[in-house]
Scaffold this motif. Structure first.
Motif, PDB file in Angstrom:
ATOM      1  N   SER A 122       0.970  -1.300   0.031  1.00 57.34           N
ATOM      2  CA  SER A 122       0.053  -0.141   0.065  1.00 57.34           C
ATOM      3  C   SER A 122       0.996   1.219   0.054  1.00 57.34           C
ATOM      4  CB  SER A 122      -0.941   0.338   1.335  1.00 57.34           C
ATOM      5  OG  SER A 122      -1.715  -0.977   1.248  1.00 57.34           O
ATOM      6  N   PRO A 123       0.579   2.364  -0.897  1.00 59.80           N
ATOM      7  CA  PRO A 123       1.352   3.505  -0.638  1.00 59.80           C
ATOM      8  C   PRO A 123       1.331   3.981   0.568  1.00 59.80           C
ATOM      9  CG  PRO A 123      -0.239   3.440  -2.605  1.00 59.80           C
ATOM     10  CD  PRO A 123      -0.559   2.224  -1.700  1.00 59.80           C
ATOM     11  N   GLN A 124       2.615   4.406   1.079  1.00 57.59           N
ATOM     12  CA  GLN A 124       2.582   5.179   2.149  1.00 57.59           C
ATOM     13  C   GLN A 124       3.069   6.652   2.001  1.00 57.59           C
ATOM     14  OE1 GLN A 124       2.605   3.527   5.151  1.00 57.59           O
ATOM     15  NE2 GLN A 124       1.622   2.161   3.811  1.00 57.59           N
ATOM     16  N   PRO A 125       2.474   7.524   3.083  1.00 54.99           N
ATOM     17  CA  PRO A 125       2.507   8.768   2.870  1.00 54.99           C
ATOM     18  C   PRO A 125       4.213   9.537   2.775  1.00 54.99           C
ATOM     19  CG  PRO A 125       1.859   8.393   4.979  1.00 54.99           C
ATOM     20  CD  PRO A 125       2.008   7.209   4.270  1.00 54.99           C
ATOM     21  N   THR A 126       4.466  10.343   2.264  1.00 56.31           N
ATOM     22  CA  THR A 126       5.763  10.967   2.214  1.00 56.31           C
ATOM     23  C   THR A 126       5.598  12.391   2.784  1.00 56.31           C
ATOM     24  OG1 THR A 126       5.371  11.778   0.097  1.00 56.31           O
ATOM     25  CG2 THR A 126       6.628   9.691   0.271  1.00 56.31           C
ATOM     26  N   HIS A 127       4.576  13.127   2.656  1.00 56.12           N
ATOM     27  CA  HIS A 127       4.343  14.331   3.205  1.00 56.12           C
ATOM     28  C   HIS A 127       2.954  14.792   3.255  1.00 56.12           C
ATOM     29  CE1 HIS A 127       3.854  15.805  -1.111  1.00 56.12           C
ATOM     30  NE2 HIS A 127       3.019  16.532  -0.805  1.00 56.12           N
ATOM     31  N   LEU A 128       2.586  15.622   4.110  1.00 60.07           N
ATOM     32  CA  LEU A 128       1.101  16.058   4.415  1.00 60.07           C
ATOM     33  C   LEU A 128       1.264  17.559   4.684  1.00 60.07           C
ATOM     34  CD1 LEU A 128      -1.633  14.746   5.283  1.00 60.07           C
ATOM     35  CD2 LEU A 128      -0.949  14.918   7.655  1.00 60.07           C
ATOM     36  N   THR A 129       0.518  18.395   3.920  1.00 63.25           N
ATOM     37  CA  THR A 129       0.547  19.956   4.071  1.00 63.25           C
ATOM     38  C   THR A 129      -0.703  20.508   4.003  1.00 63.25           C
ATOM     39  OG1 THR A 129       2.780  19.822   2.778  1.00 63.25           O
ATOM     40  CG2 THR A 129       1.514  22.047   3.115  1.00 63.25           C
ATOM     41  N   LEU A 130      -1.086  21.300   5.042  1.00 58.76           N
ATOM     42  CA  LEU A 130      -2.167  22.091   4.991  1.00 58.76           C
ATOM     43  C   LEU A 130      -2.111  23.212   4.581  1.00 58.76           C
ATOM     44  CD1 LEU A 130      -3.584  21.731   8.831  1.00 58.76           C
ATOM     45  CD2 LEU A 130      -4.676  20.610   6.839  1.00 58.76           C
ATOM     46  N   HIS A 131      -3.059  23.487   3.639  1.00 62.63           N
ATOM     47  CA  HIS A 131      -2.936  24.758   2.703  1.00 62.63           C
ATOM     48  C   HIS A 131      -4.344  25.597   3.304  1.00 62.63           C
ATOM     49  CE1 HIS A 131       0.374  23.778   0.103  1.00 62.63           C
ATOM     50  NE2 HIS A 131      -0.262  22.499  -0.051  1.00 62.63           N
ATOM     51  N   GLN A 132      -4.258  26.508   4.260  1.00 61.74           N
ATOM     52  CA  GLN A 132      -5.250  27.110   4.924  1.00 61.74           C
ATOM     53  C   GLN A 132      -5.809  28.089   3.918  1.00 61.74           C
ATOM     54  OE1 GLN A 132      -6.878  26.288   7.429  1.00 61.74           O
ATOM     55  NE2 GLN A 132      -5.495  25.179   8.814  1.00 61.74           N
ATOM     56  N   THR A 133      -5.222  28.673   3.055  1.00 58.65           N
ATOM     57  CA  THR A 133      -5.895  29.914   2.351  1.00 58.65           C
ATOM     58  C   THR A 133      -6.926  29.259   1.098  1.00 58.65           C
ATOM     59  OG1 THR A 133      -4.035  31.359   2.713  1.00 58.65           O
ATOM     60  CG2 THR A 133      -5.364  31.829   0.582  1.00 58.65           C
ATOM     61  N   SER A 134      -6.267  28.228   0.372  1.00 58.71           N
ATOM     62  CA  SER A 134      -7.049  27.395  -0.462  1.00 58.71           C
ATOM     63  C   SER A 134      -7.909  26.237   0.189  1.00 58.71           C
ATOM     64  CB  SER A 134      -6.168  26.761  -1.669  1.00 58.71           C
ATOM     65  OG  SER A 134      -5.063  25.960  -0.941  1.00 58.71           O
ATOM     66  N   ARG A 135      -7.700  26.095   1.406  1.00 58.23           N
ATOM     67  CA  ARG A 135      -8.430  25.112   2.102  1.00 58.23           C
ATOM     68  C   ARG A 135      -8.405  23.748   1.432  1.00 58.23           C
ATOM     69  NH1 ARG A 135     -12.218  29.252   2.878  1.00 58.23           N
ATOM     70  NH2 ARG A 135     -13.447  28.678   1.274  1.00 58.23           N
ATOM     71  N   VAL A 136      -7.093  23.210   1.373  1.00 59.91           N
ATOM     72  CA  VAL A 136      -6.797  22.006   0.837  1.00 59.91           C
ATOM     73  C   VAL A 136      -5.719  21.236   1.653  1.00 59.91           C
ATOM     74  CG1 VAL A 136      -5.380  21.010  -1.204  1.00 59.91           C
ATOM     75  CG2 VAL A 136      -7.323  22.722  -1.593  1.00 59.91           C
ATOM     76  N   LEU A 137      -5.927  19.973   1.803  1.00 61.24           N
ATOM     77  CA  LEU A 137      -5.003  19.052   2.343  1.00 61.24           C
ATOM     78  C   LEU A 137      -4.245  18.478   1.147  1.00 61.24           C
ATOM     79  CD1 LEU A 137      -3.682  17.746   4.957  1.00 61.24           C
ATOM     80  CD2 LEU A 137      -5.544  15.864   4.556  1.00 61.24           C
ATOM     81  N   GLU A 138      -2.815  18.748   1.248  1.00 68.96           N
ATOM     82  CA  GLU A 138      -2.056  18.101   0.080  1.00 68.96           C
ATOM     83  C   GLU A 138      -1.400  16.805   0.766  1.00 68.96           C
ATOM     84  OE1 GLU A 138       2.184  19.200  -1.961  1.00 68.96           O
ATOM     85  OE2 GLU A 138       0.459  20.396  -2.043  1.00 68.96           O
ATOM     86  N   VAL A 139      -1.584  15.553   0.225  1.00 68.27           N
ATOM     87  CA  VAL A 139      -1.020  14.262   0.768  1.00 68.27           C
ATOM     88  C   VAL A 139      -0.322  13.965  -0.435  1.00 68.27           C
ATOM     89  CG1 VAL A 139      -1.265  12.209   1.790  1.00 68.27           C
ATOM     90  CG2 VAL A 139      -3.073  14.152   2.032  1.00 68.27           C
ATOM     91  N   GLY A 140       1.067  13.406  -0.070  1.00 68.29           N
ATOM     92  CA  GLY A 140       1.903  12.695  -0.959  1.00 68.29           C
ATOM     93  C   GLY A 140       2.137  11.550  -0.743  1.00 68.29           C
ATOM     94  N   PHE A 141       2.257  10.497  -1.682  1.00 69.33           N
ATOM     95  CA  PHE A 141       2.702   9.342  -1.394  1.00 69.33           C
ATOM     96  C   PHE A 141       4.003   8.498  -1.932  1.00 69.33           C
ATOM     97  CE2 PHE A 141      -1.779   9.925  -0.488  1.00 69.33           C
ATOM     98  CZ  PHE A 141      -1.933   9.049   0.536  1.00 69.33           C
TER      99      PHE A 141
END
Length: 135
Positions: free
Chosen positions: A5-24
């Motif tokens: 299963s893909p594992q996360p490499t990064h998790l970033t909250l972008h408050q202005t655009s209200r987006v959670l960025e998740v890299g695998f």
């Protein structure tokens, strides 16, 4: 969970655009709107306790994530600005939401239309702010 299963490499909250960025680690990166995460929270409050018991979420377009914490090595727990904090988003579920984002939005819009409600309509029964109901 499978070791493939893909594992996360990064998790970033972008408050202005209200987006959670998740890299695998398979190279995929997903930008998940807070609204989508709130509408598809894996919590019992949203999903119910079985098929057909899902609670249609409305009025979540402007929702923010005010805090987020990891749970072990398998999930994150966001705290949303509307007070919702009971959803544990496993890495597998976040990956699935990202991969199926277009279909999930289409399904959500179809459910809204079938219910005859607008995406921005306030949630029914929440006027007093209490999440408790008397039995």
């Amino acid at each position: 969970m499978s070791s493939t299963s893909p594992q996360p490499t990064h998790l970033t909250l972008h408050q202005t655009s209200r987006v959670l960025e998740v890299g695998f680690d398979d190279g995929c990166t997903f930008r998940l709107p807070f609204e989508l995460l709130r509408v598809y929270s894996p919590s019992a409050e949203v999903q119910g306790h079985g098929p057909g018991q899902e609670v249609l979420q409305t009025g979540k377009r402007e929702v923010n994530i005010v805090d987020i914490s990891t749970v072990g090595h398998y999930a994150v727990k966001p705290v949303f600005s509307d007070g919702h904090d009971s959803g544990l988003f496993s890495w597998t579920y976040l990956y699935q939401l990202g991969a199926e984002q277009d279909q999930r939005w289409a399904d959500y819009e179809a459910r809204l239309k079938a219910a005859g409600v607008d995406r921005d309509a306030p949630m029914p029964g929440k006027a007093g702010g209490s999440a408790c109901s008397s039995h």
